[in-house]
Scaffold this active site. Structure first.
Site, PDB file in Angstrom:
ATOM      1  CG  HIS A  55      -5.478   0.498  -3.780  1.00  0.00           C
ATOM      2  ND1 HIS A  55      -4.701   0.529  -2.645  1.00  0.00           N
ATOM      3  CD2 HIS A  55      -6.405  -0.477  -3.571  1.00  0.00           C
ATOM      4  CE1 HIS A  55      -5.143  -0.376  -1.779  1.00  0.00           C
ATOM      5  NE2 HIS A  55      -6.175  -0.993  -2.323  1.00  0.00           N
ATOM      6  CE1 TYR A  87      -6.320  -7.207  -6.614  1.00  0.00           C
ATOM      7  CE2 TYR A  87      -6.243  -8.362  -4.523  1.00  0.00           C
ATOM      8  CZ  TYR A  87      -6.242  -7.183  -5.241  1.00  0.00           C
ATOM      9  OH  TYR A  87      -6.160  -5.989  -4.584  1.00  0.00           O
ATOM     10  CG  HIS A 146      -5.450  -9.111   1.377  1.00  0.00           C
ATOM     11  ND1 HIS A 146      -5.604  -9.539   0.074  1.00  0.00           N
ATOM     12  CD2 HIS A 146      -5.457  -7.752   1.318  1.00  0.00           C
ATOM     13  CE1 HIS A 146      -5.698  -8.497  -0.726  1.00  0.00           C
ATOM     14  NE2 HIS A 146      -5.626  -7.407   0.002  1.00  0.00           N
ATOM     15  NE  ARG A 179      -3.234  -3.630  -1.386  1.00  0.00           N
ATOM     16  CZ  ARG A 179      -2.582  -4.399  -0.506  1.00  0.00           C
ATOM     17  NH1 ARG A 179      -1.268  -4.459  -0.548  1.00  0.00           N
ATOM     18  NH2 ARG A 179      -3.249  -5.107   0.387  1.00  0.00           N
ATOM     19  NE  ARG A 196      -3.394  -2.376   2.855  1.00  0.00           N
ATOM     20  CZ  ARG A 196      -3.045  -3.520   3.453  1.00  0.00           C
ATOM     21  NH1 ARG A 196      -1.816  -3.640   3.964  1.00  0.00           N
ATOM     22  NH2 ARG A 196      -3.886  -4.526   3.549  1.00  0.00           N
ATOM     23  CE  LYS A 213      -5.946  -1.225   5.231  1.00  0.00           C
ATOM     24  NZ  LYS A 213      -7.259  -1.518   4.606  1.00  0.00           N
TER      25      LYS A 213
END
Length: 309
Positions: A255, A290, A281, A258, A160, A184
């Protein structure tokens, strides 16, 4: 929207306690905490207008009318879904804290979120971007050298943009060609990158960074024109301008790189769980979008190429 009157004291106290819970026990990011608190305040201001002055008086009907009023105001299904999830998280927390005896949000539902397929660049488009960056960097401008390294690294790793600008020099392992990334929820992961990105980053460190460094730079890997740490806005501008210059894509912002990195990895045969780890993730379901992108690209190619498609 700024409210003219403050929340009743007991409701306001519950908001501040929920904020501390998110920051402390859940270790949510500043951005996530701000969004959660804003959603809860929106709910409680609406409830206050209906006469609610304390959490035990909060009912399912109020929650539903709150979401309904926002839907009528044109709020997207994605935002409504997020706000419903926030309400459920808040009331679940309140139940655990014994602020309420019954959870009014157990049967709260919101419209299912739209899940549009993310924009993905073709390999030829990525090639054109990187060729342009290499040409610009060959002229020797430290900003051009930096921009090449930034884009190469974003595409090589799928990290990110916030993770990229947060990198320090010590997070880079040039010998192993890996990055230590803080994602995150303050979760740390190791992400590999390839030879072209390694060359671009090495070029930045050798003949770019030293020309911008100041006492404000600290250990930051990527710097702005004034020598301080590069921020997300600068990185977004770099990528957005490159994508706009392509002229043949609706994709925009970092993004897109990404999404593209993830899709190209899966197209090339990478294991789904490996891609999940690379992207950071927490759920495999998030990564699976994806695979849908890849299937959609396959279907489009088939329809364009097969005479009886």
């Amino acid at each position: 929207m700024v409210q003219e009157n403050p929340l009743p004291e007991r409701l306001d106290r519950s908001v501040q306690d929920f904020r501390r819970y998110l920051e402390g026990e859940r270790a949510r990011s500043v951005h996530t905490v701000r969004a959660y608190v804003a959603d809860v305040e929106s709910l409680l201001y609406f409830a206050t207008a209906e006469g609610v002055v304390d959490l035990p008086a909060l009912e399912l009907g109020t929650l539903r009318r709150w979401l309904g009023s926002q839907s009528e105001g044109g709020m997207s299904r994605a935002t409504l879904s997020r706000r419903a999830a926030t309400a459920r998280a808040f009331t679940s927390w309140a139940l655990r804290e014994e602020l309420i005896s019954v959870d009014p949000a157990l049967r709260l539902q919101a419209p299912k979120r739209d899940h549009p397929l993310p924009g993905v660049l073709h390999r030829q488009q990525i090639g054109r971007i990187l060729e342009r960056l290499e040409e610009d960097a060959s002229e020797g401008s430290p900003i051009a050298v930096r921009n090449r390294a930034v884009v190469e690294l974003l595409y090589a790793t799928g990290i990110r943009v916030g993770e990229l600008v947060g990198l320090d020099i010590d997070d880079l392992d040039a010998d192993r060609r890996t990055l230590r990334v803080l994602g995150k929820g303050n979760k740390e992961r190791t992400v590999p990158f390839g030879v072209p990105a390694a060359h671009a980053v090495d070029d930045w460190l050798r003949r770019g960074r030293g020309r911008l460094v100041t006492e404000l730079s600290g250990p930051a890997l990527f710097l702005g024109a004034r020598g301080n740490r590069m921020d997300q806005r600068q990185a977004r501008t770099v990528v957005s301008e490159l994508l706009e210059a392509l002229g043949d894509t609706a994709s925009s912002g970092p993004h897109a790189l990404r999404h593209t990195a993830a899709t190209h990895l899966l197209d090339g045969g990478a294991d789904l769980r490996a891609v999940q780890e690379i992207l950071g993730h927490s759920s495999l379901a998030t990564t699976q979008i994806y695979t849908h992108v890849s299937v959609e690209r396959l279907r489009n190619s088939y329809q364009q190429a097969h005479p009886r498609a």
